[in-house]
Each structure stands twice: as structure tokens, then as C-alpha cells.
Design a protein around this motif. Structure first.
Motif, PDB file in Angstrom:
ATOM      1  N   VAL A  19      61.173  68.271  -0.531  1.00  0.00           N
ATOM      2  CA  VAL A  19      60.181  67.741   0.413  1.00  0.00           C
ATOM      3  C   VAL A  19      60.695  67.830   1.845  1.00  0.00           C
ATOM      4  O   VAL A  19      61.834  67.475   2.137  1.00  0.00           O
ATOM      5  N   ILE A  20      59.834  68.318   2.714  1.00  0.00           N
ATOM      6  CA  ILE A  20      60.167  68.295   4.144  1.00  0.00           C
ATOM      7  C   ILE A  20      59.138  67.418   4.838  1.00  0.00           C
ATOM      8  O   ILE A  20      57.934  67.615   4.681  1.00  0.00           O
ATOM      9  N   VAL A  21      59.628  66.394   5.532  1.00  0.00           N
ATOM     10  CA  VAL A  21      58.706  65.502   6.243  1.00  0.00           C
ATOM     11  C   VAL A  21      58.839  65.758   7.746  1.00  0.00           C
ATOM     12  O   VAL A  21      59.938  65.707   8.297  1.00  0.00           O
ATOM     13  N   ILE A  22      57.709  66.070   8.365  1.00  0.00           N
ATOM     14  CA  ILE A  22      57.724  66.281   9.823  1.00  0.00           C
ATOM     15  C   ILE A  22      57.005  65.100  10.464  1.00  0.00           C
ATOM     16  O   ILE A  22      55.847  64.839  10.154  1.00  0.00           O
ATOM     17  N   THR A  23      57.710  64.361  11.294  1.00  0.00           N
ATOM     18  CA  THR A  23      57.077  63.208  11.943  1.00  0.00           C
ATOM     19  C   THR A  23      56.915  63.489  13.427  1.00  0.00           C
ATOM     20  O   THR A  23      57.860  63.924  14.087  1.00  0.00           O
ATOM     21  N   ASP A  24      55.712  63.224  13.919  1.00  0.00           N
ATOM     22  CA  ASP A  24      55.469  63.396  15.345  1.00  0.00           C
ATOM     23  C   ASP A  24      55.884  62.112  16.059  1.00  0.00           C
ATOM     24  O   ASP A  24      55.281  61.057  15.879  1.00  0.00           O
ATOM     25  N   LEU A  25      56.938  62.211  16.854  1.00  0.00           N
ATOM     26  CA  LEU A  25      57.478  61.002  17.506  1.00  0.00           C
ATOM     27  C   LEU A  25      57.005  60.844  18.948  1.00  0.00           C
ATOM     28  O   LEU A  25      57.490  59.981  19.670  1.00  0.00           O
ATOM     29  N   THR A  26      56.022  61.698  19.347  1.00  0.00           N
ATOM     30  CA  THR A  26      55.607  61.671  20.755  1.00  0.00           C
ATOM     31  C   THR A  26      55.226  60.277  21.224  1.00  0.00           C
ATOM     32  O   THR A  26      55.654  59.813  22.274  1.00  0.00           O
TER      33      THR A  26
END
Ligand code: ADP
Length: 264
Positions: A19-26
Motif C-alpha cells: 500500500v502506498i498512501v499519499i497525503t496532501d499536507l497543503t
């Protein structure tokens, strides 16, 4: 700003899930920046009056006995003035923290009654610009009774007049006009200062927003004044509007409901 996280699940030595989790931290990043900008601004604003308070108290403590009564009184007046400024600042911070950005604070305390707006506006003009005649007024001869909180109204008009003085050249006058019609009273605060860019006309009412130009940056301020002023106007059943032309000046208008009798 993105954060990548990778996790792999093995069963009996074999990879069963990857699993790859991409979180937008903007948003978090922006909130974090806002917070540190805020702390920097507030610290600076509190330190500014604190420096002369400490300096003059030291002076009074070590050399007060040898000072003339006039000099001593001057120093004490200055200390009291700066302490009052700090107290207003802290009051603004507390007020702003009780109001969130989205909606008007229903619990905002206002003590509504019937007051003569002419008297209140005259008081602000005299307090803020009476000495050097920078604030000129155009007021009706008879009372204009509105429904408002007298202290809050003084605070709001004082904020608008204070900004007009702060953001225009010292030689320029600030005009305060009062009119009543259609069940509403309006107080216009007109300056011939540097004006506000068209794309910032609504933003200046947001919490902590300051126009990023050299003049604003060299002037003290937290960006809370107009945010609080508009919320207070709303809490009194009124509003604040703004017209401005970059380079030639701004007009802020506070509108409050007239306290009409049955006859209107
Ligand atoms: P502060 O003055 O503490 O920065 P305010 O909320 O009162 O905060 O005002 C927000 C911003 O709007 C100011 O930083 C300034 O850039 C701009 N502004 C307010 N009043 C005026 C004015 N009369 N003329 C030009 N710019 C103004």
C-alpha cells in the motif's frame, strides 16, 4: 506538499499487500505557517509597547526622586498609555479567538440600547484627531438615535478612524460624515491615503489579513481590527462596507439601524 507512506504486508514470507498512501499536507502546512506568522505578529505587537514601559519604569525607579514633577508625570502618562494599548491588544486577541472565521458569533456580548450617534462620533473624532485637527467632521445638527452598544460603536468608529490616520500621510485629513436615511444611519470615514488593491477589498475583513505592501509592513498592526469591527457591526444589526481606489484613498462606511419611533 505531499507525504508518501508505504506499507507492505507479508504472510508466510510472501507479499500479500502493498500500500502506498499519499497525503496532501497543503492545508496542514498552511495552517502551521499561519500559526507561526500569528505568533510572530503578536509577539512583536506586544513587545512594542512593553519596551518603553520597562524603560520608563526603570528610569522612574532609579532617577524618579531627582526628576521634576512634570517630567515624572510625563513618564507616568506614557507608561499608562502604552499599558492601555497592550490591554486593548489582548482584548482584541481574546475577542478574535471567540469568533471563528465562518459565522457570526451569536454569543458576542453587546449591550444594545438607544444612543445618539452624533455624540458618539464626535467623541471619537475629538479623542483621536482633536489636537492636530486631522480629523474633520460633517455631522447633522440634531441627534441621530440608533440602536447600538455605545462602547462597541465607539470601538468600531475608533478603529476605522485609527486606520484612516495610520494608512494615510500625516499631512492628509480624515473626514467623518454622518447621515441618516431609509431607517439607517451611516458613518463614512474618508481618507486620502494609499488605498487598497481591488482584489483585497473583501480580504481586509478576514482575520489577520494585512495588505502586503511596504507601508502596511512598516506600520504596527495585527490584522484583527477590521475583522472584529465588522463582526461587532453585524452583532448590532449593521454592517461595514468599503470603497477604495489604489493611490487615492478609501471610504469605510459603518451602517447601523435607526431606533425609530412608531411614527418612523
Ligand atoms: P491592522 O491595521 O492591525 O493591520 P486591520 O484589520 O485594521 O488591521 O486592517 C487590515 C489591513 O487593511 C491593514 O493591515 C491594511 O493593510 C489595510 N487597511 C485598513 N484600513 C486601511 C485604510 N484606511 N487605508 C489603506 N489600507 C487600509
Amino acid at each position: 506538499r505531499l507525504r508518501l507512506a508505504h506499507s507492505a504486508v507479508f504472510q508466510a514470507g510472501r507479499l500479500v499487500r502493498d500500500v502506498i498512501v499519499i497525503t496532501d499536507l497543503t492545508r496542514e502546512y498552511r495552517a502551521e505557517r499561519l500559526k507561526s506568522d500569528f505568533i510572530a505578529t503578536v509577539s512583536h505587537e506586544l513587545r512594542t509597547p512593553l519596551t518603553p514601559i520597562i524603560g520608563y519604569l526603570d528610569l522612574l525607579r532609579t532617577r524618579g526622586a531627582r526628576m521634576t514633577p512634570e517630567k515624572r508625570a510625563q513618564a507616568l502618562d506614557l507608561v499608562a498609555d502604552r499599558a492601555r494599548h497592550m490591554s486593548r491588544l489582548v482584548e482584541d486577541l481574546l475577542l478574535a479567538s471567540r469568533m471563528d472565521d465562518g459565522q457570526d458569533e451569536p454569543a458576542l456580548r453587546t449591550d444594545l440600547g438607544v444612543h445618539d450617534l452624533v455624540t458618539l462620533v464626535r467623541q471619537v473624532a475629538e479623542d483621536m484627531g482633536g489636537a492636530d485637527g486631522r480629523v474633520v467632521t460633517d455631522l447633522p445638527g440634531e441627534p441621530v438615535e440608533v440602536r447600538c452598544d455605545a462602547g462597541r460603536t465607539i470601538q468600531v468608529v475608533g478603529n476605522l478612524v485609527g486606520n484612516a490616520l495610520k494608512y494615510s500621510p500625516a499631512a492628509e485629513r480624515v473626514e467623518v460624515r454622518l447621515r441618516a436615511c431609509d431607517g439607517r444611519a451611516s458613518v463614512e470615514v474618508v481618507d486620502r491615503g494609499r488605498g487598497i488593491p481591488a482584489d483585497q477589498l473583501t480580504k481586509v475583513f478576514e482575520k489577520f489579513h494585512r495588505v502586503e505592501d511596504p507601508m502596511t509592513m512598516s506600520t504596527g498592526g495585527t490584522g484583527l481590527g477590521l475583522f472584529i469591527a465588522r463582526r461587532l457591526a453585524h452583532a448590532m444589526g449593521g454592517d461595514i462596507s468599503l470603497i477604495s481606489t489604489l493611490g487615492s484613498g478609501s471610504t469605510f462606511t459603518l451602517v447601523l439601524p435607526l431606533a425609530r419611533t412608531d411614527a418612523g
